[in-house]
Every structure is written in structure tokens, then in C-alpha cells.
Design a protein around this motif. Structure first.
Motif, PDB file in Angstrom:
ATOM      1  N   LYS A 122      -3.246   0.187 -12.208  1.00 38.99           N
ATOM      2  CA  LYS A 122      -3.245  -1.108 -13.148  1.00 38.99           C
ATOM      3  C   LYS A 122      -2.201  -2.178 -12.636  1.00 38.99           C
ATOM      4  N   ALA A 123      -1.374  -1.573 -12.171  1.00 37.31           N
ATOM      5  CA  ALA A 123      -0.088  -2.584 -11.624  1.00 37.31           C
ATOM      6  C   ALA A 123      -0.294  -3.386 -10.088  1.00 37.31           C
ATOM      7  N   ALA A 124      -0.871  -2.459  -9.157  1.00 42.12           N
ATOM      8  CA  ALA A 124      -0.980  -2.817  -7.936  1.00 42.12           C
ATOM      9  C   ALA A 124      -2.447  -3.040  -7.399  1.00 42.12           C
ATOM     10  N   GLY A 125      -3.377  -2.747  -8.495  1.00 48.01           N
ATOM     11  CA  GLY A 125      -4.801  -2.778  -8.153  1.00 48.01           C
ATOM     12  C   GLY A 125      -5.184  -1.826  -7.278  1.00 48.01           C
ATOM     13  N   LEU A 126      -4.494  -0.626  -7.053  1.00 51.14           N
ATOM     14  CA  LEU A 126      -5.123   0.445  -6.277  1.00 51.14           C
ATOM     15  C   LEU A 126      -6.283   1.307  -6.675  1.00 51.14           C
ATOM     16  N   THR A 127      -7.134   1.821  -5.878  1.00 45.88           N
ATOM     17  CA  THR A 127      -8.348   2.777  -6.199  1.00 45.88           C
ATOM     18  C   THR A 127      -7.382   4.039  -6.657  1.00 45.88           C
ATOM     19  N   THR A 128      -8.443   4.936  -7.493  1.00 45.66           N
ATOM     20  CA  THR A 128      -7.682   6.381  -7.970  1.00 45.66           C
ATOM     21  C   THR A 128      -7.254   6.989  -6.696  1.00 45.66           C
ATOM     22  N   GLU A 160      -6.246   6.011  -3.700  1.00 49.49           N
ATOM     23  CA  GLU A 160      -5.158   5.144  -2.962  1.00 49.49           C
ATOM     24  C   GLU A 160      -3.824   5.467  -3.845  1.00 49.49           C
ATOM     25  N   ALA A 161      -3.972   5.547  -5.169  1.00 50.53           N
ATOM     26  CA  ALA A 161      -2.790   5.738  -6.107  1.00 50.53           C
ATOM     27  C   ALA A 161      -2.562   7.303  -6.055  1.00 50.53           C
ATOM     28  N   THR A 162      -3.310   8.393  -5.924  1.00 50.90           N
ATOM     29  CA  THR A 162      -3.324   9.613  -5.773  1.00 50.90           C
ATOM     30  C   THR A 162      -2.390   9.834  -4.463  1.00 50.90           C
ATOM     31  N   ALA A 163      -2.677   9.084  -3.238  1.00 48.11           N
ATOM     32  CA  ALA A 163      -2.185   9.209  -2.113  1.00 48.11           C
ATOM     33  C   ALA A 163      -0.637   8.916  -2.164  1.00 48.11           C
TER      34      ALA A 163
END
Length: 506
Positions: free
Chosen positions: A248-254, A256-259
């Protein structure tokens, strides 16, 4: 009190080897599985760790203190009875929790947003039972000051985990899913070490006793369990919510965020825990040693030993902070081939400064039977962590996680030091050396960072890290010597210990 340093040397030697193996293994694991799969494991393991906290987290410390006090008073049978009381409580919860998840599979589906976590979670469920066995028997050895077995089991756990992981990840057993191989390896390792501890218990004279002292075990371990459980719950909350917040804050995909979670918790944090191989050994040793002194009304001796222990722990932390802050970027590329990890290491290195001393102060309070005070300070730290993380992630992204850790440990340390001052008398002069050493470490980090960047661009990351070490080691050693941070009284104390040992042998 001289026994503390002999025990510390043994535990430290085993811990250094264990942490070194673990560190090298984490590099292998991160390169083999990748940041995203490591993030999946972190999500699954956080829930398993939370359940394990309920069943056994507070019991080893309580058991070690109880056993140490009984040993000081010459009551071996009570120690064995306390062990089986603790084992009964831990095993009962572990089996009950496992049965609930097996009987109601939808519970796991509700916990994890990533479906890949569910099968890994079920594979690791037996860790609840093995953790109960491991923690209780190891707590008995800990309290009896049998640090040889205590250290050997930790080293064995790491070695067997590595061996099983390498075998299973090599694809030798084709019927095991590649992404689930590490989970099977952890279970196999835990089973091996638990069986080893049971055998050693009987070899060392332990006997099967009627469980007694349930009330004492529960009363003493409850604050510790609550402390560990709250920390594990917060860790689980962070693991589950940080990827969502980053999306939500950085617009990452799921993915990318998990990484990013995998980088922060699976790559950066193991490196930051490296100093704990040394500083953590003191925290292990002080509980039974201080408990024995406390049982014999020797609190005045505790203050002196505690001051030396805190100073030593902080001096080690200061060195590693300077090293990681100055060469973090080069280390990230050299070890993980990941530039982002290097930047994270530089920022997160500040957490090393309060972490070592904080663990030692909490252990000292627990050895004095002040578990409720450590629980209160821990909760204050967690409140700071959550407030910092959720309020700053929108502005600084994943760096909010590291900032939250730094502030949380700093607040907890300040409260623990305040509480210790009311019960023992630490040497203020020793603690002042810590503040000056930290200031020197900060100056060293700022000075060596440009040197590291220059050499990295000219000769590579390995040469840059080597250059930082070549300058930092003699500079830090010279500072400690000329500033008096390591005084002649410290050295004479250790020399007296060695002379005493030689006299006893002859």
C-alpha cells in the motif's frame, strides 16, 4: 564469580562456531531459495514460533534458575521433579495445539494470505513437540551449569540442520518438494537433538521423578512466557502486515513485498545477530550463576560481575556496529549479491548497540526473580516498535522496520538498567566507558565508510571489507587500551582466575 568467565569462554567458543556455521548456511539458503521463498518461510515460521512460545519459552529460564538454586542448596531430587513438571506442561500444550490445527485445517488458511505457507506450516508443526523436549532438558543442563552439554546441543542442532538441508535441497529425495525441503530438514534436526538430550540426561545421572512444583513453575515462567509470547505475536504481526503495508505504501506487488520481508528478516537480521555469538554467551551464563549467588545472599558480588559483563558486551557490539555501518553496502553485495541488502545493513547496524546489553540486563533481572519487571520493559519496547513501524512505513518503507527495532531495544534497555540499579549496584565507571566506546565506534564508521566505497569501486567488495577490518581492528584495540576501557584490574581479575585454576589442578 571467576567461574562465570570460564563458563563464558566455553559457551562463547561453541556459540562462535555455531553462529559462523549458521551465517554461512543462511547465505547458502538465501542464494538457493531466494528472497521470496525465504519470506514465505518467515511467515510460516513466525506462527510456529508463536505457538512454541506458549508451550516452552519461559520454562527454560525458570527451570535453569530453579535447578541452580536447588543445586546451591544441595537438593538434586527437586531439580529432577521440577524438570518433569515443566516437561508435562510444555508437552501438553504442544500436543493440544498441534491437534487443533490438524483437526481444523481452515484455521491455517485464515492465518496466511499466501497459500504457499500452509503446507510448510503443517510440515513444521512437530517442532512444537520437539521444542518442548529440547527447551526443558536443555534448561536442566543449563541450571546444573553443565555448559558443555548446553553448548554441544546448540552446535549439534545447527550442524544437523545444515546436513539435512543440503541433502534434501540437493534433490536426492525426489518425492520431497524442493520448496518444502528446508521445513523437513528443521524437523529432522530437532528430533535428532531432542533424542540426544534425553540420552545425555540419563547418562549425567538424571532420573525419572514424580512431577512436582507445578505452581512454582507456572508462577515463575508466566511472566517470561508472556514476554516471549508477546514478542512472538508482534513478530508474527510484523511478518504478516509488513508486506501488506509495503504494497500500500510503496506500491509493491505481493511477491516484491514478500521479497523485501525476506531480505530484512532472512538476510539482514542474521548478520546483525552475529555479535550475539559472543555477547549472548554472557546472558546464558549469568542466570544460573547469579541465581546461585542470590540464593546465598551474594548480591554485592553480582553488581561487580554484571558491570564487567555489560561493558564487555557493549565493547563487542561497538566494534561490530562500526564494521557493519562502514562496510554494509559492500557486505550486502559480497555475501548476498544484493545491493538493497547492503543498504539495509548500514541502517540496521545501529540496532546492535542496545541489543547485546539489553539481553544481558534482562537475563540478570530474571536470575534475581524479577521476571515481571522484564515483562513490563519488554511490553514498553513492543509498544514503541509497533507505533514506530506503523507510523513511519508510509514515509521510509522497509527502513521503518529497522528504525522500530532500534528504538524498541533502546527503550527496553533504558528501563532494564533503571530496574537493575534498584536491586544491585553496577559500577558507573564501567558504564561510562561504554558511552565513550559507542562514540568512538560512530566516528570510526563515518570515517571508514568513504574508504570502503573508494576501495570497492577500485578493487572490489572483498578488498573493501578487508581494508575496513585492517584499519578498524588496530584502531579499536588502541582506543580500548589507551582509554582504559579495558583496565589492568580487569586483566588482573582474569589472571587471578587462571592462577586459581592452576592451583586447584596441582
Amino acid at each position: 564469580m571467576k567461574k562465570i568467565f570460564a563458563s563464558f569462554a566455553l559457551v562463547t567458543a561453541a556459540a562462535v562456531v555455531t553462529r559462523l556455521l549458521s551465517f554461512v548456511f543462511k547465505i547458502y539458503l538465501s542464494r538457493t531459495l531466494g528472497a521470496e521463498i525465504l519470506g514465505v518461510y518467515q511467515l510460516a515460521m513466525s506462527v510456529v514460533a508463536t505457538l512454541a512460545c506458549v508451550s516452552s519459552s519461559g520454562i527454560p529460564v525458570t527451570l535453569s534458575r530453579t535447578v541452580a538454586e536447588n543445586a546451591a542448596l544441595g537438593s538434586r531430587a527437586k531439580s529432577d521433579s521440577a524438570l518433569f513438571a515443566a516437561l508435562t506442561l510444555s508437552a501438553a500444550f504442544a500436543l493440544a495445539a498441534s491437534a487443533v490445527f490438524i483437526a481444523f485445517p481452515p484455521l491455517a488458511d485464515l492465518l496466511f494470505s499466501d497459500e504457499r505457507c500452509v503446507p510448510i506450516f503443517y510440515i513444521m508443526l512437530p517442532l512444537l513437540s520437539t521444542a518442548a523436549l529440547y527447551s526443558c532438558f536443555r534448561g536442566w543442563f543449563w541450571g546444573n551449569k553443565n555448559y558443555g552439554v548446553y553448548a554441544a546441543t546448540e552446535l549439534t542442532d545447527e550442524v544437523t540442520k545444515i546436513l539435512f538441508s543440503v541433502i534434501l535441497l540437493s534433490g536426492t529425495l525426489t518425492f520431497i518438494n524442493y520448496t518444502q525441503a528446508y521445513a523437513y530438514a528443521m524437523v529432522a534436526s530437532d528430533v535428532t537433538v531432542a533424542l540426544m538430550l534425553i540420552v545425555l540426561y540419563f547418562i549425567c545421572g538424571g532420573k525419572i521423578r514424580k512431577p512436582q512444583g507445578f505452581e512454582d513453575v507456572v508462577k515463575s515462567s508466566a511472566p517470561l512466557t508472556a514476554t516471549r509470547l508477546s514478542g512472538s505475536l508482534i513478530s508474527t504481526l510484523v511478518s504478516l502486515s509488513l508486506p501488506v503495508l509495503l504494497c500500500k505504501a510503496a506500491g509493491l506487488t505481493t511477491g516484491e513485498a514478500t521479497a523485501e520481508l525476506g531480505r530484512a528478516t532472512g538476510m539482514v537480521m542474521p548478520l546483525l545477530f552475529a555479535p550475539a555469538a559472543i555477547t549472548g554467551s554472557l546472558a546464558v551464563v549469568v542466570i544460573p550463576e547469579f541465581a546461585s549467588l542470590n540464593a546465598k545472599n551474594g548480591r554485592e558480588k553480582i553488581g561487580f560481575a554484571l558491570s564487567l559483563s555489560i561493558k564487555y558486551s557493549c565493547l563487542v557490539s561497538g566494534f561490530f556496529f562500526a564494521l557493519f555501518a562502514a562496510s554494509g553496502v559492500a557486505l550486502g553485495r559480497l555475501l548476498y549479491d544484493d545491493n538493497a541488502v547492503g543498504l539495509y545493513i548500514c541502517v540496521a547496524s545501529a540496532a546492535i548497540l542496545p541489543m547485546g546489553a539489553n539481553g544481558l540486563c534482562a537475563s540478570a533481572l530474571n536470575s534475581l526473580g524479577k521476571e515481571t519487571l522484564t515483562f513490563a520493559s519488554h511490553m514498553a519496547g513492543l509498544a514503541v516498535l509497533i507505533a514506530t513501524l506503523f507510523s513511519t512505513v508510509w514515509f521510509i518503507g522497509v527502513y521503518a522496520y529497522f528504525l522500530a527495532l532500534i528504538l524498541s531495544h533502546s527503550v527496553t534497555l533504558a528501563i532494564n538498567l533503571y530496574n537493575l540499579k534498584k536491586h544491585v549496584s553496577p559500577d558507573k565507571k564501567q558504564l561510562m566507558h561504554v558511552l565513550f566506546a559507542y562514540a568512538f565506534s560512530a566516528v570510526a564508521a563515518l570515517s571508514l565508510s568513504p574508504l570502503c566505497s573508494l576501495i570497492s569501486s577500485l578493487a572490489g567488495d572483498a578488498a573493501a571489507v578487508a581494508a575496513v577490518l585492517a584499519v578498524l581492528i588496530p584502531a579499536y584495540a588502541a582506543y580500548l587500551f589507551f582509554s582504559g576501557a579495558i583496565s589492568k584490574s580487569d586483566l588482573s581479575f582474569l589472571a587471578e582466575k587462571k592462577r586459581t585454576k592452576k592451583g586447584l589442578r596441582t
